[in-house]
Motif scaffolding. Structure first.
Motif, PDB file in Angstrom:
ATOM      1  N   VAL A  14       0.837  -1.202   0.000  1.00 26.18           N
ATOM      2  CA  VAL A  14       0.000   0.000   0.000  1.00 26.18           C
ATOM      3  C   VAL A  14       0.870   1.248   0.000  1.00 26.18           C
ATOM      4  N   VAL A  15       1.769   1.362   0.971  1.00 25.77           N
ATOM      5  CA  VAL A  15       2.654   2.514   1.061  1.00 25.77           C
ATOM      6  C   VAL A  15       4.067   2.021   1.374  1.00 25.77           C
ATOM      7  N   GLY A  16       5.040   2.543   0.691  1.00 26.83           N
ATOM      8  CA  GLY A  16       6.423   2.157   0.938  1.00 26.83           C
ATOM      9  C   GLY A  16       7.369   3.102   0.235  1.00 26.83           C
ATOM     10  N   VAL A  17       8.645   2.747   0.265  1.00 26.27           N
ATOM     11  CA  VAL A  17       9.677   3.537  -0.402  1.00 26.27           C
ATOM     12  C   VAL A  17      10.415   2.617  -1.371  1.00 26.27           C
ATOM     13  N   ARG A  18      10.557   3.069  -2.592  1.00 23.40           N
ATOM     14  CA  ARG A  18      11.246   2.300  -3.613  1.00 23.40           C
ATOM     15  C   ARG A  18      12.330   3.166  -4.247  1.00 23.40           C
ATOM     16  N   THR A  19      13.445   2.509  -4.575  1.00 22.55           N
ATOM     17  CA  THR A  19      14.522   3.212  -5.280  1.00 22.55           C
ATOM     18  C   THR A  19      14.413   2.922  -6.770  1.00 22.55           C
ATOM     19  N   LEU A  20      14.355   3.972  -7.541  1.00 25.89           N
ATOM     20  CA  LEU A  20      14.316   3.846  -8.995  1.00 25.89           C
ATOM     21  C   LEU A  20      15.728   4.074  -9.530  1.00 25.89           C
ATOM     22  N   TRP A  21      16.276   3.064 -10.179  1.00 28.41           N
ATOM     23  CA  TRP A  21      17.659   3.109 -10.640  1.00 28.41           C
ATOM     24  C   TRP A  21      17.744   3.503 -12.101  1.00 28.41           C
ATOM     25  N   ARG A  22      18.840   4.192 -12.419  1.00 32.41           N
ATOM     26  CA  ARG A  22      19.114   4.585 -13.804  1.00 32.41           C
ATOM     27  C   ARG A  22      20.577   4.291 -14.109  1.00 32.41           C
ATOM     28  N   THR A  23      20.843   3.587 -15.193  1.00 37.57           N
ATOM     29  CA  THR A  23      22.205   3.250 -15.585  1.00 37.57           C
ATOM     30  C   THR A  23      22.852   4.439 -16.278  1.00 37.57           C
ATOM     31  N   VAL A  24      24.028   4.839 -15.782  1.00 38.18           N
ATOM     32  CA  VAL A  24      24.718   6.006 -16.342  1.00 38.18           C
ATOM     33  C   VAL A  24      26.066   5.645 -16.961  1.00 38.18           C
ATOM     34  N   GLY A  25      26.457   4.385 -16.865  1.00 43.39           N
ATOM     35  CA  GLY A  25      27.733   3.976 -17.448  1.00 43.39           C
ATOM     36  C   GLY A  25      27.938   2.481 -17.270  1.00 43.39           C
ATOM     37  N   ASP A  26      28.953   1.963 -17.922  1.00 48.39           N
ATOM     38  CA  ASP A  26      29.260   0.545 -17.781  1.00 48.39           C
ATOM     39  C   ASP A  26      30.754   0.334 -18.028  1.00 48.39           C
ATOM     40  N   GLY A  27      31.182  -0.886 -17.845  1.00 47.94           N
ATOM     41  CA  GLY A  27      32.593  -1.205 -18.037  1.00 47.94           C
ATOM     42  C   GLY A  27      32.908  -2.577 -17.478  1.00 47.94           C
ATOM     43  N   GLU A  28      34.177  -2.807 -17.214  1.00 48.32           N
ATOM     44  CA  GLU A  28      34.635  -4.075 -16.655  1.00 48.32           C
ATOM     45  C   GLU A  28      35.315  -3.814 -15.327  1.00 48.32           C
ATOM     46  N   PHE A  29      35.069  -4.684 -14.341  1.00 47.79           N
ATOM     47  CA  PHE A  29      35.679  -4.526 -13.026  1.00 47.79           C
ATOM     48  C   PHE A  29      35.923  -5.890 -12.418  1.00 47.79           C
ATOM     49  N   PHE A  30      36.633  -5.879 -11.282  1.00 48.22           N
ATOM     50  CA  PHE A  30      36.838  -7.114 -10.533  1.00 48.22           C
ATOM     51  C   PHE A  30      35.711  -7.228  -9.515  1.00 48.22           C
ATOM     52  N   CYS A  31      34.859  -8.226  -9.679  1.00 53.30           N
ATOM     53  CA  CYS A  31      33.726  -8.406  -8.756  1.00 53.30           C
ATOM     54  C   CYS A  31      34.177  -9.230  -7.547  1.00 53.30           C
ATOM     55  N   PRO A  32      34.124  -8.662  -6.348  1.00 51.05           N
ATOM     56  CA  PRO A  32      34.542  -9.417  -5.157  1.00 51.05           C
ATOM     57  C   PRO A  32      33.691 -10.655  -4.910  1.00 51.05           C
ATOM     58  N   ASP A  33      32.394 -10.591  -5.249  1.00 47.00           N
ATOM     59  CA  ASP A  33      31.526 -11.734  -4.996  1.00 47.00           C
ATOM     60  C   ASP A  33      31.752 -12.855  -6.010  1.00 47.00           C
ATOM     61  N   CYS A  34      31.941 -12.497  -7.269  1.00 50.40           N
ATOM     62  CA  CYS A  34      32.201 -13.509  -8.301  1.00 50.40           C
ATOM     63  C   CYS A  34      33.643 -14.002  -8.234  1.00 50.40           C
ATOM     64  N   GLY A  35      34.548 -13.127  -7.751  1.00 53.86           N
ATOM     65  CA  GLY A  35      35.952 -13.496  -7.674  1.00 53.86           C
ATOM     66  C   GLY A  35      36.675 -13.434  -8.994  1.00 53.86           C
ATOM     67  N   GLY A  36      36.211 -12.575  -9.898  1.00 54.89           N
ATOM     68  CA  GLY A  36      36.865 -12.450 -11.193  1.00 54.89           C
ATOM     69  C   GLY A  36      36.396 -11.207 -11.917  1.00 54.89           C
ATOM     70  N   ASP A  37      36.900 -11.008 -13.129  1.00 58.50           N
ATOM     71  CA  ASP A  37      36.530  -9.845 -13.931  1.00 58.50           C
ATOM     72  C   ASP A  37      35.120 -10.037 -14.498  1.00 58.50           C
ATOM     73  N   ARG A  38      34.298  -9.021 -14.348  1.00 56.29           N
ATOM     74  CA  ARG A  38      32.932  -9.060 -14.848  1.00 56.29           C
ATOM     75  C   ARG A  38      32.554  -7.688 -15.411  1.00 56.29           C
ATOM     76  N   ASN A  39      31.522  -7.664 -16.226  1.00 51.89           N
ATOM     77  CA  ASN A  39      30.963  -6.389 -16.669  1.00 51.89           C
ATOM     78  C   ASN A  39      30.153  -5.775 -15.536  1.00 51.89           C
ATOM     79  N   TYR A  40      30.078  -4.449 -15.519  1.00 44.77           N
ATOM     80  CA  TYR A  40      29.297  -3.772 -14.485  1.00 44.77           C
ATOM     81  C   TYR A  40      28.458  -2.666 -15.106  1.00 44.77           C
ATOM     82  N   ARG A  41      27.455  -2.254 -14.336  1.00 39.99           N
ATOM     83  CA  ARG A  41      26.653  -1.076 -14.655  1.00 39.99           C
ATOM     84  C   ARG A  41      26.813  -0.075 -13.521  1.00 39.99           C
ATOM     85  N   ARG A  42      27.169   1.134 -13.860  1.00 38.65           N
ATOM     86  CA  ARG A  42      27.223   2.198 -12.863  1.00 38.65           C
ATOM     87  C   ARG A  42      25.843   2.850 -12.824  1.00 38.65           C
ATOM     88  N   ARG A  43      25.239   2.889 -11.636  1.00 38.60           N
ATOM     89  CA  ARG A  43      23.844   3.307 -11.550  1.00 38.60           C
ATOM     90  C   ARG A  43      23.653   4.384 -10.487  1.00 38.60           C
TER      91      ARG A  43
END
Length: 237
Positions: A14-43
């Motif tokens: 009924v009532v809550g707070v939501r975050t609306l995300w917008r992608t502003v860039g992308d690239g490749e980075f080292f993902c700590p959770d995956c443990g390797g190089d991955r693509n990313y979205r800067r949002r």
């Protein structure tokens, strides 16, 4: 099914707070959770009050995030400070190459043992095609660049150039960006590679020791540890 049900449950709120995300860039980075190089979205995102699933009143922006394209985990933008695996390998390779050239420039290339140890170190770092001719050609090219190498302006092999900063700049530029991403043993390993080149033909020359002390500083190794490592390397030869 699970994602669809979660989406329906969210829309029934009924009532809550939501975050609306917008992608502003992308690239490749080292993902700590995956443990390797991955693509990313800067949002970037903005919070909004949601009534019956409809975003209405704005509640302000949220801090930008980096979202892994593979696992969808969101991180602070500081995660981009960590080099990718590919970039890290290149930085490590260039660091060893720079240290080897600096030590050769300081101590000379006349001894066969010195050249052989330097070539082995550079090859092990990733320049598999490196040979003595390539290193000697680089030394000659750098020596022609006045003030960039020990003794280049004075013709002396036993001391740094008059300003005392040119070679230090070269080493700091190669080593300082790498040092924070290395474990202490990794930083020491680079210093030891340079030390082995220097002692391959006998005791350290003053210029060689000065170069290796600069390497230690650039790698954030304390002076006492640098002295200890240099002494241990000399004792082993």
């Amino acid at each position: 099914m699970v994602h669809a049900r979660a989406h329906r449950d969210r829309d029934r709120c009924v009532v809550g707070v939501r975050t609306l995300w917008r992608t502003v860039g992308d690239g490749e980075f080292f993902c700590p959770d995956c443990g390797g190089d991955r693509n990313y979205r800067r949002r970037t995102g903005r919070r909004r009050i949601v009534v019956l699933g409809l975003p209405l009143l704005p509640r302000g922006p949220v801090a930008p995030v980096v979202e892994c394209a593979a696992c969808a985990t969101r991180f602070g933008t500081e995660v981009l400070d960590h080099p990718t695996t590919t970039r890290f390998s290149a930085m490590l390779r260039d660091a060893v190459h720079t240290v080897a050239l600096a030590v050769l420039a300081a101590g000379g290339t006349e001894a066969t043992a010195v050249r052989q140890v330097a070539v082995s170190a550079v090859r092990a770092a990733g320049f598999a095609d490196c040979d003595e001719g390539q290193l000697l050609a680089l030394i000659e090219a750098l020596a022609a660049d006045t003030g960039r190498l020990p003794g280049a302006a004075t013709g002396e092999r036993d001391g740094l150039d008059p300003c005392g900063t040119a070679l230090a700049i070269e080493l700091h530029e190669a080593l300082e960006p790498l040092a924070p991403h290395l474990a202490p043993t990794g930083r020491e390993a680079i210093l030891l590679q340079g030390a082995r080149i220097a002692v391959a033909d006998g005791p350290y020359r003053p210029a060689e020791r000065a170069v290796l002390e600069t390497v230690g500083r650039a790698l954030m190794i304390c002076p006492d540890d640098t002295s200890r490592l240099l002494a241990a390397t000399r004792a082993a030869f």
